[in-house]
Design a protein around this motif. Structure first.
Motif, PDB file in Angstrom:
ATOM      1  N   GLY A 176       0.775  -1.236   0.000  1.00 10.55           N
ATOM      2  CA  GLY A 176       0.000   0.000   0.000  1.00 10.55           C
ATOM      3  C   GLY A 176       0.802   1.279   0.000  1.00 10.55           C
ATOM      4  N   GLY A 177       2.111   1.193   0.082  1.00 14.03           N
ATOM      5  CA  GLY A 177       2.913   2.415   0.061  1.00 14.03           C
ATOM      6  C   GLY A 177       2.925   3.044  -1.316  1.00 14.03           C
ATOM      7  N   GLY A 178       3.481   4.240  -1.391  1.00 17.80           N
ATOM      8  CA  GLY A 178       3.567   4.922  -2.672  1.00 17.80           C
ATOM      9  C   GLY A 178       3.773   6.406  -2.513  1.00 17.80           C
ATOM     10  N   LEU A 179       3.570   7.123  -3.604  1.00 22.12           N
ATOM     11  CA  LEU A 179       3.733   8.569  -3.635  1.00 22.12           C
ATOM     12  C   LEU A 179       2.362   9.240  -3.542  1.00 22.12           C
ATOM     13  CD1 LEU A 179       5.416  11.164  -4.164  1.00 22.12           C
ATOM     14  CD2 LEU A 179       5.079  10.725  -6.613  1.00 22.12           C
ATOM     15  N   VAL A 180       2.250  10.212  -2.652  1.00 18.74           N
ATOM     16  CA  VAL A 180       0.989  10.930  -2.484  1.00 18.74           C
ATOM     17  C   VAL A 180       1.283  12.400  -2.237  1.00 18.74           C
ATOM     18  CG1 VAL A 180       0.907  10.465   0.003  1.00 18.74           C
ATOM     19  CG2 VAL A 180      -1.220  10.903  -1.243  1.00 18.74           C
TER      20      VAL A 180
ATOM     21  N   ASP B 180       5.711  12.971   7.007  1.00 17.98           N
ATOM     22  CA  ASP B 180       5.298  11.574   7.160  1.00 17.98           C
ATOM     23  C   ASP B 180       6.066  10.655   6.217  1.00 17.98           C
ATOM     24  OD1 ASP B 180       1.929  12.753   7.503  1.00 17.98           O
ATOM     25  OD2 ASP B 180       3.245  12.025   9.113  1.00 17.98           O
ATOM     26  N   THR B 181       6.873  11.233   5.350  1.00 19.55           N
ATOM     27  CA  THR B 181       7.669  10.436   4.427  1.00 19.55           C
ATOM     28  C   THR B 181       8.622   9.530   5.194  1.00 19.55           C
ATOM     29  OG1 THR B 181       7.555  12.069   2.652  1.00 19.55           O
ATOM     30  CG2 THR B 181       9.416  10.520   2.612  1.00 19.55           C
ATOM     31  N   ALA B 182       8.537   8.240   4.923  1.00 16.00           N
ATOM     32  CA  ALA B 182       9.352   7.256   5.645  1.00 16.00           C
ATOM     33  C   ALA B 182       9.076   5.864   5.081  1.00 16.00           C
ATOM     34  CB  ALA B 182       9.018   7.281   7.134  1.00 16.00           C
TER      35      ALA B 182
ATOM     36  N   LEU C 167       7.571   1.903   1.396  1.00 13.84           N
ATOM     37  CA  LEU C 167       7.937   3.309   1.341  1.00 13.84           C
ATOM     38  C   LEU C 167       6.718   4.189   1.094  1.00 13.84           C
ATOM     39  CD1 LEU C 167      10.090   5.549   1.288  1.00 13.84           C
ATOM     40  CD2 LEU C 167      10.347   5.085  -1.167  1.00 13.84           C
ATOM     41  N   VAL C 168       6.579   5.199   1.935  1.00 14.65           N
ATOM     42  CA  VAL C 168       5.550   6.223   1.753  1.00 14.65           C
ATOM     43  C   VAL C 168       6.256   7.555   1.519  1.00 14.65           C
ATOM     44  CG1 VAL C 168       3.704   7.527   2.870  1.00 14.65           C
ATOM     45  CG2 VAL C 168       3.856   5.044   3.176  1.00 14.65           C
ATOM     46  N   THR C 169       5.955   8.172   0.397  1.00 14.90           N
ATOM     47  CA  THR C 169       6.554   9.458   0.062  1.00 14.90           C
ATOM     48  C   THR C 169       5.440  10.488  -0.101  1.00 14.90           C
ATOM     49  OG1 THR C 169       8.355   8.362  -1.117  1.00 14.90           O
ATOM     50  CG2 THR C 169       8.041  10.704  -1.536  1.00 14.90           C
TER      51      THR C 169
END
Length: 123
Positions: free
Chosen positions: A8-12, A89-91, A118-120
């Protein structure tokens, strides 16, 4: 062996939402607490939220009101709904589970970790 797999991570963009999921599989008797932690570049891993098998939650102050942790005890999954995301919150977000496993010395509680997702948060 107990395995945890996050997704579920990704770029938002800032202000956006993401939902992380973690599935626990393998050989275990039961799962006690489950949770999410994160590690930003150059920083130590920190708590995001935890949820016990009884339903008690604990959130870090910096995510309270924005993130919601939930779990499905029957499916052995834990989710993290993240709203109003901020660049800070990027981590890499890690799933954690305390599982009770059967050993030659009886039942023991062991800590297990996923490999992270990874969540960016960036415009």
């Amino acid at each position: 062996q107990v395995q945890l797999v996050e997704s579920g991570g990704g770029l938002v963009q800032p202000g956006g939402s993401l939902r992380l999921s973690c599935a626990v599989s393998g050989s275990f008797f039961s799962i006690n607490a489950m949770g999410w932690y994160r590690q930003a570049p150059g920083k130590e891993r920190e708590l995001v939220a935890t949820l016990t098998s009884g339903g008690s939650t604990n959130y870090a102050d910096y995510v309270k009101g924005r993130f919601t942790i939930s779990r499905d005890n029957a499916e052995n999954t834990v989710d993290l709904q993240m709203n109003s995301l901020k660049p800070e919150d990027t981590a890499v977000y890690y799933c954690n589970a305390e599982a009770r496993i059967l050993t030659t010395r009886g039942l023991r509680a062991m800590d297990y970790w996923g490999k992270g997702t990874l969540v960016t948060v960036s415009s």
